[in-house]
Design a protein around this motif. Structure first.
Motif, PDB file in Angstrom:
ATOM      1  N   ASP A 143      -5.703 -37.911 -23.697  1.00 14.25           N
ATOM      2  CA  ASP A 143      -6.774 -37.700 -22.755  1.00 14.25           C
ATOM      3  C   ASP A 143      -7.041 -36.111 -23.241  1.00 14.25           C
ATOM      4  N   PRO A 144      -8.110 -35.918 -23.943  1.00 14.76           N
ATOM      5  CA  PRO A 144      -8.528 -34.608 -24.477  1.00 14.76           C
ATOM      6  C   PRO A 144      -8.740 -33.637 -23.368  1.00 14.76           C
ATOM      7  N   LYS A 145      -9.334 -34.364 -22.348  1.00 15.83           N
ATOM      8  CA  LYS A 145      -9.662 -33.331 -21.260  1.00 15.83           C
ATOM      9  C   LYS A 145      -8.476 -32.925 -20.325  1.00 15.83           C
ATOM     10  N   ASN A 146      -7.347 -33.314 -20.718  1.00 17.87           N
ATOM     11  CA  ASN A 146      -6.004 -33.129 -19.875  1.00 17.87           C
ATOM     12  C   ASN A 146      -5.026 -32.710 -20.817  1.00 17.87           C
ATOM     13  N   PRO A 147      -4.854 -31.555 -21.428  1.00 20.52           N
ATOM     14  CA  PRO A 147      -3.798 -31.149 -22.280  1.00 20.52           C
ATOM     15  C   PRO A 147      -2.102 -31.562 -21.617  1.00 20.52           C
ATOM     16  N   LEU A 148      -2.212 -31.528 -20.449  1.00 22.29           N
ATOM     17  CA  LEU A 148      -0.809 -31.452 -19.796  1.00 22.29           C
ATOM     18  C   LEU A 148      -0.411 -33.148 -19.513  1.00 22.29           C
ATOM     19  N   GLY A 149      -1.650 -34.043 -19.951  1.00 22.35           N
ATOM     20  CA  GLY A 149      -1.386 -35.318 -19.608  1.00 22.35           C
ATOM     21  C   GLY A 149      -0.555 -36.120 -20.512  1.00 22.35           C
ATOM     22  N   GLN A 150      -0.920 -37.196 -20.422  1.00 19.67           N
ATOM     23  CA  GLN A 150      -0.269 -38.357 -21.581  1.00 19.67           C
ATOM     24  C   GLN A 150      -0.521 -37.897 -22.974  1.00 19.67           C
ATOM     25  N   GLN A 151       0.430 -38.062 -23.718  1.00 22.86           N
ATOM     26  CA  GLN A 151       0.226 -37.625 -25.091  1.00 22.86           C
ATOM     27  C   GLN A 151       0.928 -38.694 -26.115  1.00 22.86           C
ATOM     28  N   VAL A 152       1.034 -39.729 -25.819  1.00 21.93           N
ATOM     29  CA  VAL A 152       2.306 -40.470 -26.432  1.00 21.93           C
ATOM     30  C   VAL A 152       1.732 -40.499 -27.986  1.00 21.93           C
ATOM     31  N   GLY A 153       0.487 -40.574 -28.357  1.00 24.28           N
ATOM     32  CA  GLY A 153      -0.011 -40.529 -29.836  1.00 24.28           C
ATOM     33  C   GLY A 153       0.630 -39.182 -30.509  1.00 24.28           C
ATOM     34  N   LYS A 154       0.608 -38.066 -29.872  1.00 26.35           N
ATOM     35  CA  LYS A 154       1.050 -36.762 -30.358  1.00 26.35           C
ATOM     36  C   LYS A 154       2.612 -36.714 -30.404  1.00 26.35           C
ATOM     37  N   CYS A 155       3.164 -37.305 -29.480  1.00 28.54           N
ATOM     38  CA  CYS A 155       4.691 -37.371 -29.349  1.00 28.54           C
ATOM     39  C   CYS A 155       5.134 -38.146 -30.568  1.00 28.54           C
ATOM     40  N   ILE A 156       4.581 -39.333 -30.920  1.00 27.00           N
ATOM     41  CA  ILE A 156       5.081 -40.012 -32.058  1.00 27.00           C
ATOM     42  C   ILE A 156       4.836 -39.141 -33.267  1.00 27.00           C
ATOM     43  N   GLU A 157       3.500 -38.245 -33.403  1.00 31.13           N
ATOM     44  CA  GLU A 157       3.373 -37.667 -34.708  1.00 31.13           C
ATOM     45  C   GLU A 157       4.492 -36.683 -34.777  1.00 31.13           C
ATOM     46  N   THR A 158       5.356 -36.255 -33.705  1.00 31.13           N
ATOM     47  CA  THR A 158       6.088 -35.230 -33.820  1.00 31.13           C
ATOM     48  C   THR A 158       7.679 -35.707 -33.691  1.00 31.13           C
ATOM     49  N   ALA A 159       7.710 -37.219 -33.644  1.00 31.18           N
ATOM     50  CA  ALA A 159       9.231 -37.682 -33.573  1.00 31.18           C
ATOM     51  C   ALA A 159       9.824 -37.751 -34.739  1.00 31.18           C
ATOM     52  N   ASP A 160      11.111 -37.465 -34.746  1.00 29.46           N
ATOM     53  CA  ASP A 160      11.873 -37.325 -35.905  1.00 29.46           C
ATOM     54  C   ASP A 160      12.261 -38.467 -36.589  1.00 29.46           C
ATOM     55  N   PHE A 161      11.838 -39.654 -36.064  1.00 29.41           N
ATOM     56  CA  PHE A 161      12.010 -41.105 -36.666  1.00 29.41           C
ATOM     57  C   PHE A 161      11.052 -41.899 -36.021  1.00 29.41           C
ATOM     58  N   VAL A 162      10.173 -42.639 -36.586  1.00 27.22           N
ATOM     59  CA  VAL A 162       9.566 -43.676 -36.066  1.00 27.22           C
ATOM     60  C   VAL A 162       9.751 -45.102 -36.471  1.00 27.22           C
TER      61      VAL A 162
END
Length: 185
Positions: A143-162
């Motif tokens: 949610d671009p309006k809520n930087p402290l909200g849900q960010q599963v897409g960003k979490c996946i991008e930073t994952a060590d393994f996918v």
């Protein structure tokens, strides 16, 4: 070792956590902390309320608030799964706190496959209407309006393994086993 799990709704996180539990990992769900607090407050335990509460805690106590609560409850000398990280700052917090003792694994699958899984599994809390699923999935992703909200897409991008869970169960299990070998647990 502590393995953080992130992934989109119905991507297959449970398949990964089941494998790790069978291999000696203790299991801790972030949703349990949220559900207990919702119950204390007399609120319905559902995805939206858990998302709102997690967002609120991150705003009030910092982006690592939920992860700090978890770290305060666990034995750091055991192999542990934390399921599931929803904000990229949570992963960043755990990396800072745990260093090389923390690995983030993401699980993903295309939307249509995930929606079909939801319909088949029939969990009471699941949304079985495509438009409702898309709305929740969008909020969960970012949610671009809520930087402290849900960010599963960003979490996946930073994952060590996918793990891309878009084929059959054997294919997914082979990906999980390959990652497990690399972790040398």
């Amino acid at each position: 070792m502590i393995i953080g799990i992130t992934g989109r709704i119905a991507a297959g996180k449970e398949t990964l956590t089941e494998f790790l539990r069978e291999n000696g990992f203790e299991y801790f769900k972030t949703s349990e902390i949220l559900a207990m607090e919702l119950e204390k407050r007399g609120l319905e335990i559902n995805r939206k309320n858990m998302q709102d509460l997690g967002d609120s805690w991150r705003k009030e106590h910092g982006p690592g608030a939920l992860m700090k609560m978890i770290l305060d409850k666990i034995d750091m000398n055991q192999n542990l799964i934390i399921d599931s990280l929803r904000n990229a700052k949570e992963a960043e917090f755990l990396r800072e706190e745990l260093g090389g003792n923390f690995i983030l694994v993401g699980v993903d699958a295309p939307r249509k496959i995930r929606f079909d899984r939801i319909v088949k599994r029939g969990k009471k809390s699941d949304l079985r209407v495509w438009e409702n699923f898309l709305e929740i999935d969008e909020r969960d992703n970012f949610d671009p309006k809520n930087p402290l909200g849900q960010q599963v897409g960003k979490c996946i991008e930073t994952a060590d393994f996918v793990i891309m869970n878009d084929k059959d169960l054997d294919h997914t299990l082979n990906q999980i086993k390959d990652i497990y070998k690399k972790l040398k647990c």
